[in-house]
Scaffold this motif. Structure first.
Motif, mmCIF file in Angstrom:
data_model
loop_
_atom_site.group_PDB
_atom_site.id
_atom_site.type_symbol
_atom_site.label_atom_id
_atom_site.label_comp_id
_atom_site.label_asym_id
_atom_site.label_seq_id
_atom_site.Cartn_x
_atom_site.Cartn_y
_atom_site.Cartn_z
ATOM 1 N N THR A 292 0.868 -1.216 -0.146
ATOM 2 C CA THR A 292 -0.076 -0.129 0.003
ATOM 3 C C THR A 292 0.910 1.125 -0.190
ATOM 4 O OG1 THR A 292 -1.866 -1.119 1.142
ATOM 5 C CG2 THR A 292 -1.829 1.155 1.371
ATOM 6 N N LEU A 293 0.962 1.758 -0.968
ATOM 7 C CA LEU A 293 1.494 3.461 -1.206
ATOM 8 C C LEU A 293 0.351 4.359 -1.148
ATOM 9 C CD1 LEU A 293 2.896 0.765 -2.986
ATOM 10 C CD2 LEU A 293 4.569 2.904 -3.347
ATOM 11 N N ARG A 294 0.718 5.357 -0.044
ATOM 12 C CA ARG A 294 -0.251 6.582 -0.189
ATOM 13 C C ARG A 294 0.464 7.911 0.209
ATOM 14 N NH1 ARG A 294 -2.934 2.716 -1.807
ATOM 15 N NH2 ARG A 294 -5.089 2.373 -1.120
ATOM 16 N N GLU A 295 -0.098 8.925 -0.481
ATOM 17 C CA GLU A 295 0.267 10.215 0.112
ATOM 18 C C GLU A 295 -0.950 11.179 0.306
ATOM 19 O OE1 GLU A 295 3.511 12.661 -2.079
ATOM 20 O OE2 GLU A 295 3.520 11.020 -3.387
ATOM 21 N N ASN A 296 -0.913 11.815 1.442
ATOM 22 C CA ASN A 296 -2.390 12.428 1.965
ATOM 23 C C ASN A 296 -1.809 14.113 2.175
ATOM 24 O OD1 ASN A 296 -5.007 11.056 1.966
ATOM 25 N ND2 ASN A 296 -3.513 9.565 2.439
ATOM 26 N N THR A 297 -2.421 14.910 1.681
ATOM 27 C CA THR A 297 -2.257 16.306 2.099
ATOM 28 C C THR A 297 -3.654 16.913 2.460
ATOM 29 O OG1 THR A 297 -0.223 16.767 0.751
ATOM 30 C CG2 THR A 297 -1.403 18.792 1.709
ATOM 31 N N LEU A 298 -3.909 17.368 3.828
ATOM 32 C CA LEU A 298 -5.125 17.874 4.349
ATOM 33 C C LEU A 298 -4.547 19.164 4.920
ATOM 34 C CD1 LEU A 298 -8.042 17.673 4.734
ATOM 35 C CD2 LEU A 298 -7.312 16.861 6.894
ATOM 36 N N GLY A 299 -5.555 20.403 4.449
ATOM 37 C CA GLY A 299 -5.294 21.685 4.886
ATOM 38 C C GLY A 299 -6.578 22.523 5.127
ATOM 39 N N TYR A 300 -6.661 23.133 6.224
ATOM 40 C CA TYR A 300 -7.856 24.014 6.582
ATOM 41 C C TYR A 300 -7.623 25.301 6.901
ATOM 42 C CZ TYR A 300 -7.792 22.622 11.364
ATOM 43 O OH TYR A 300 -7.399 22.527 13.039
ATOM 44 N N GLU A 314 -18.915 30.572 12.705
ATOM 45 C CA GLU A 314 -17.427 30.109 12.310
ATOM 46 C C GLU A 314 -17.837 29.512 10.829
ATOM 47 O OE1 GLU A 314 -17.050 25.476 13.928
ATOM 48 O OE2 GLU A 314 -16.950 27.199 15.270
ATOM 49 N N VAL A 315 -16.706 29.602 9.825
ATOM 50 C CA VAL A 315 -16.730 28.986 8.853
ATOM 51 C C VAL A 315 -15.275 28.467 8.488
ATOM 52 C CG1 VAL A 315 -15.909 31.021 7.591
ATOM 53 C CG2 VAL A 315 -17.187 29.364 5.937
ATOM 54 N N THR A 316 -15.073 27.081 7.958
ATOM 55 C CA THR A 316 -13.903 26.354 7.908
ATOM 56 C C THR A 316 -13.810 25.937 6.295
ATOM 57 O OG1 THR A 316 -14.108 25.911 10.128
ATOM 58 C CG2 THR A 316 -12.217 24.811 8.846
ATOM 59 N N PRO A 317 -13.175 26.536 5.471
ATOM 60 C CA PRO A 317 -12.868 25.940 4.214
ATOM 61 C C PRO A 317 -11.640 25.113 4.312
ATOM 62 C CG PRO A 317 -11.999 28.242 4.238
ATOM 63 C CD PRO A 317 -12.649 28.077 5.503
ATOM 64 N N TYR A 318 -11.669 23.760 3.486
ATOM 65 C CA TYR A 318 -10.641 22.722 3.537
ATOM 66 C C TYR A 318 -10.358 22.345 2.179
ATOM 67 C CZ TYR A 318 -14.598 19.346 3.444
ATOM 68 O OH TYR A 318 -15.515 18.948 2.810
ATOM 69 N N THR A 409 -12.804 19.661 -2.019
ATOM 70 C CA THR A 409 -12.716 21.069 -1.674
ATOM 71 C C THR A 409 -14.150 21.055 -0.930
ATOM 72 O OG1 THR A 409 -11.502 21.469 -3.403
ATOM 73 C CG2 THR A 409 -12.454 23.203 -2.486
ATOM 74 N N GLY A 410 -14.026 21.658 0.059
ATOM 75 C CA GLY A 410 -15.232 21.920 0.741
ATOM 76 C C GLY A 410 -15.127 23.083 1.829
ATOM 77 N N PHE A 411 -16.499 22.973 2.598
ATOM 78 C CA PHE A 411 -16.236 23.965 3.738
ATOM 79 C C PHE A 411 -17.656 23.592 4.678
ATOM 80 C CE2 PHE A 411 -19.447 26.259 1.325
ATOM 81 C CZ PHE A 411 -20.558 26.469 2.208
ATOM 82 N N THR A 412 -17.211 23.923 6.123
ATOM 83 C CA THR A 412 -18.391 23.820 7.139
ATOM 84 C C THR A 412 -18.584 25.091 7.532
ATOM 85 O OG1 THR A 412 -16.821 23.378 8.921
ATOM 86 C CG2 THR A 412 -17.657 21.207 7.808
ATOM 87 N N ALA A 413 -19.881 25.410 7.864
ATOM 88 C CA ALA A 413 -20.375 26.674 8.307
ATOM 89 C C ALA A 413 -21.174 26.441 9.631
ATOM 90 C CB ALA A 413 -20.711 27.506 7.338
ATOM 91 N N LYS A 414 -21.168 27.368 10.680
ATOM 92 C CA LYS A 414 -22.010 27.108 11.918
ATOM 93 C C LYS A 414 -22.139 28.447 12.434
ATOM 94 C CE LYS A 414 -20.557 25.068 15.449
ATOM 95 N NZ LYS A 414 -20.028 23.856 16.374
ATOM 96 N N ALA A 415 -23.597 28.621 12.816
ATOM 97 C CA ALA A 415 -23.968 29.833 13.648
ATOM 98 C C ALA A 415 -24.736 29.378 14.728
ATOM 99 C CB ALA A 415 -24.800 30.647 12.888
ATOM 100 N N GLN A 416 -24.165 29.951 16.043
ATOM 101 C CA GLN A 416 -24.784 29.620 17.469
ATOM 102 C C GLN A 416 -25.329 30.833 18.137
ATOM 103 O OE1 GLN A 416 -22.384 27.000 19.381
ATOM 104 N NE2 GLN A 416 -23.807 26.428 20.933
#
Length: 764
Positions: A292-300, A314-318, A409-416
């Motif tokens: 198994t060979l894998r490369e993963n890059t994750l940023g937010y 709050e809003v979090t693009p990633y 590519t995505g984002f989460t957003a939340k209001a409280q």
């Protein structure tokens, strides 16, 4: 994405609430309740949940996978091929009858609340690809019911949220070195910047680790991993900004599952080999060819803004990029042809296979009437036996690669907001992903010598692209009446997934995998300052995976998404010395998906050429109920005890082929218990933990004990601040056991033997 008319108005409300402050917040809010996070027990929520503490982190070596840290929590069973988590292929997680393994992904996983993109082997990535053990703050587990804001398409049976540590306020550098059994070694460094800008702190870390497979000797394969992380936090007035990026590059040689009979005959061998024989039938089991060979890059980037004392947004693009491949070495070469019967190097079907050629490279067929046959490790047929050919025939092999690539590519957003006795939260998760997968076959240059292969493939069997669009919206109101708290929530998933077959457009398919509007609710009642009871209900959902679309397109449109209804009843006690939580649960899992292979049987061994054949079907479901108990007791200032107990009953609720109604679910664990003790005295720490795991199908129960010992020396001055020495021994008494199954119910992975690591950590 085409959203259905019936959901548009509801979705509009959710987006509006998530992206704008709520207008009617009361300036005189109720006093904010302190959320009490007791070590390894729970947060005060209306559903079962647990978190790990530093003791559980210390019980594992720094080079161990972060997955292993939560193995002692109630209800959870973690199994990996070795003590370091050095093989994704053999990794499994089970909880309340749900599983993450090679066959199914029924538990959600996030990192700092960011979706992991699926936990499956083909194109997915578990949390250990994103987070080093040295950088973990805690792990939040929602058994059965997840936080309504959790961003996952797999959360049928609950979620795991892996939380990374925040930067420290003071500048420092940490360097550590780990050495251990099975040629294990790891180098780690982390630099804490201190305050680099006003109210801005960061760290960057890097690790390099490697180990050999514990099975066998010599040229036996192993794992090599390089991992880097960077995180910063910045507070600018009412705005908090958090940024994080991780990079992981790993090459792993796999472990193989075995039958109970094979284990009883040789309990320390998984039937992979470590000597190249020049006989393809045996060399297909060469460990270094199962990879198994894998490369993963994750940023937010996470932006949290306090609009007022009672309203936050709050809003979090990633962004996530994954690529890699999986390897096997079939003991033959395929002869692929197109629809007209002409030899082709792209698409088509394999007309026949051959395992020998003449001196000029021409395929040879076995002598007529030849009955010579291999029987180990399984029957590969007389066409692959050297006795069926002249002595000058040349054996041949393939090196089969399955290539994976994914971009998300995505984002989460939340209001409280809070007004009167209401806490309102609304949010949305949106993601677009593209996943490419293709499989190519390479000729082994000379199978008599080694598995070196021609870089140019002789056949690309298939090439697929999957496009997926995901929208999730949710609303929740938490209402407090003195000692009673009630929460009510709704959520919905809107998922479109589409397959593009690059070689055969007739196999293109598109599926809308939308959920109904899902309800959740719960109550908490404070019986006394130290005791509360709770009850919760949730409707859980798992979208149809793109892997399902790989198969027969004619059956895909008939597939229904998997669903589960979960009920929790429990009590929590938070005393001065004793903390305890107990939960009874009941779950109904419907529309279970199962893969039906095209006419092969396990007796035939590995079907290397299966390609995109076969299909998925919905079949029956599973009923589960059980009891989970976890407790921590502080004996005195030096000693702390922990214990957990799990009783789980998961049964199929319909007759499914050879499976009968009432039969225990494959690989589910009925009984587990853990007893752990930890000692602290100045810089000295000691811990020991024993876990019992009950029978799983034909696999016997087993008990494994881990031990850790550490000592920290503090220094004053401007040089070295501290030196820490840590010894960890996994499977202290060298128990021989079968750990987890492969999801099919007839083979299991062998548990890792006693494994010792020693780490020196210097901070300055």
């Amino acid at each position: 994405m085409s959203l259905k008319t019936t959901t548009k108005s509801t979705l509009a409300i959710a987006i509006s609430l998530a992206l704008t402050p709520l207008a009617y917040a009361d300036d005189t809010t109720k006093e904010e309740k302190q959320i009490e996070e007791v070590a390894v027990i729970a947060k005060k929520l209306s559903y079962a949940n647990n978190t790990v503490d530093q003791n559980m982190i210390d019980q594992q070596a720094p080079m161990t996978s972060v997955l292993a840290i939560m193995d002692n929590l109630p209800g959870i069973n973690i199994n990996e091929g070795d003590a370091f988590g050095g093989d994704d292929w053999s990794t499994s997680i089970t909880m309340r009858g749900f599983a993450i393994d090679g066959q199914q992904q029924q538990l959600g996983m996030t990192v700092d609340g960011i979706p992991n993109g699926g936990s499956n082997y083909g194109g997915g990535a578990k949390a250990n690809r994103y987070l080093d053990t040295d950088n973990v703050q805690t792990i939040e587990v929602g058994q059965g019911t997840s936080d309504i804001s959790s961003a996952s398409l797999d959360a049928l049976g609950g979620t795991f949220n892996f939380v990374s540590k925040d930067p420290e306020m003071q500048e420092s550098t940490t360097i550590s070195y780990t050495t251990g059994s099975h040629d294990a070694q790891r180098y780690f460094a982390r630099y804490e910047t201190g305050e680099i800008l006003k109210n801005t702190f960061a760290y960057i870390s890097y690790s390099d680790s490697s180990n050999s497979r514990w099975v066998g000797k010599g040229s036996n394969g192993g794992a090599k991993k390089q991992h880097a992380e960077m995180k910063f936090v910045s507070t600018q007035g009412d705005l908090n900004i958090t940024g994080r990026i991780s990079y992981d590059d790993v090459a792993e040689d796999n472990y193989n599952s075995v039958t109970v009979e094979q284990f009883n005959a040789t309990s320390d061998w998984d039937h992979l080999t470590w000597n190249w024989t020049g006989i393809p039938h045996f060399d297909q089991m060469f460990a270094e060819g199962w990879s198994t060979l894998r490369e993963n890059t994750l940023g937010y980037l996470k932006f949290e803004y306090a609009m007022s004392d009672v309203t936050t947004f709050e809003v979090t693009p990633y962004y996530h990029k994954n690529k890699g491949r999986g390897d096997w070495i079939p003991p033959y070469i395929m002869h692929p042809v197109d629809a007209n019967g002409n030899l082709t190097d792209k698409g088509g079907e394999a007309e026949f296979r051959y395992g020998f050629t003449d001196q000029n490279g021409n395929p040879l067929m076995p002598a007529e009437g030849c009955t010579a046959n291999y029987s180990w490790p399984w029957n590969s047929g007389p066409g692959l036996h050297a006795a069926c050919y002249d002595r000058d025939a040349i054996p041949v092999m393939s090196y089969r690669h399955t290539h994976y690539a994914k971009e998300r590519t995505g984002f989460t957003a939340k209001a409280q907001t809070t007004f009167d006795n209401h806490d309102l939260v609304a949010g949305i998760w949106m993601e677009t992903s593209e996943r490419d997968e293709h499989r190519d076959w390479h000729k082994v240059i000379d199978a008599r010598v080694y598995h070196h292969f021609d870089a140019k493939p002789y056949w690309t069997q298939y090439e697929l692209t999957f496009d997926q669009e995901t929208v999730k919206w949710y609303l929740q109101d938490t209402i407090t009446f003195d000692d009673l708290t009630v929460n009510l929530g709704v959520q919905q998933y809107l998922v479109d997934v589409e397959k593009d077959d690059h070689y055969d457009s007739s196999k293109d398919v598109k599926v809308d995998s939308d959920s109904d509007v899902l309800f959740s609710g719960g109550v908490q009642y404070q019986l006394s300052p130290s005791t509360e009871i709770f009850a919760g209900y949730s409707e859980n959902f798992s979208a149809i995976k793109d892997g399902v679309l790989e198969r027969d397109a004619s059956t895909v449109t008939e597939i229904e998404p998997e669903t589960a209804d979960n009920i929790d009843f429990g009590v929590r006690y938070f005393g001065e010395d004793l903390s305890l939580t107990a939960t009874f649960y009941k779950i109904e899992f419907n529309n279970r998906l199962r893969f039906v292979s095209p006419g092969s049987s396990d007796a035939d061994g590995i079907d290397y050429a299966i390609g995109t054949n076969g299909s998925y079907i919905n079949e029956g479901g599973i009923d589960s109920d059980g009891l989970e108990i976890g407790a921590t007791y502080k004996v005195n200032n030096n000693w702390e005890l922990y214990a957990s107990f799990t009783k789980n009953n998961s049964e199929y609720n319909d007759n499914i082929g050879d499976i009968k109604k009432g039969q225990t679910v494959i690989d589910s664990v009925e009984d587990m218990w853990v007893v752990s003790a930890n000692y602290f005295d100045g810089g000295l720490r000691f811990g020991a933990s024993t876990k019992y795991t009950g029978e799983r199908g034909e696999a016997d129960d087993f008990i494994v004990t881990d031990m850790n010992l550490g000592y920290t020396v503090e220094f004053t001055g401007n040089g070295v601040k501290s030196v820490d020495l840590a010894l960890v021994v996994n499977n202290l008494f060298d128990e021989e056991y079968l750990s987890s199954g492969d999801g099919r119910g007839n083979t299991y992975y062998i548990g890792a033997p006693r494994t010792t690591t020693f780490t020196v950590n210097v901070n300055f």
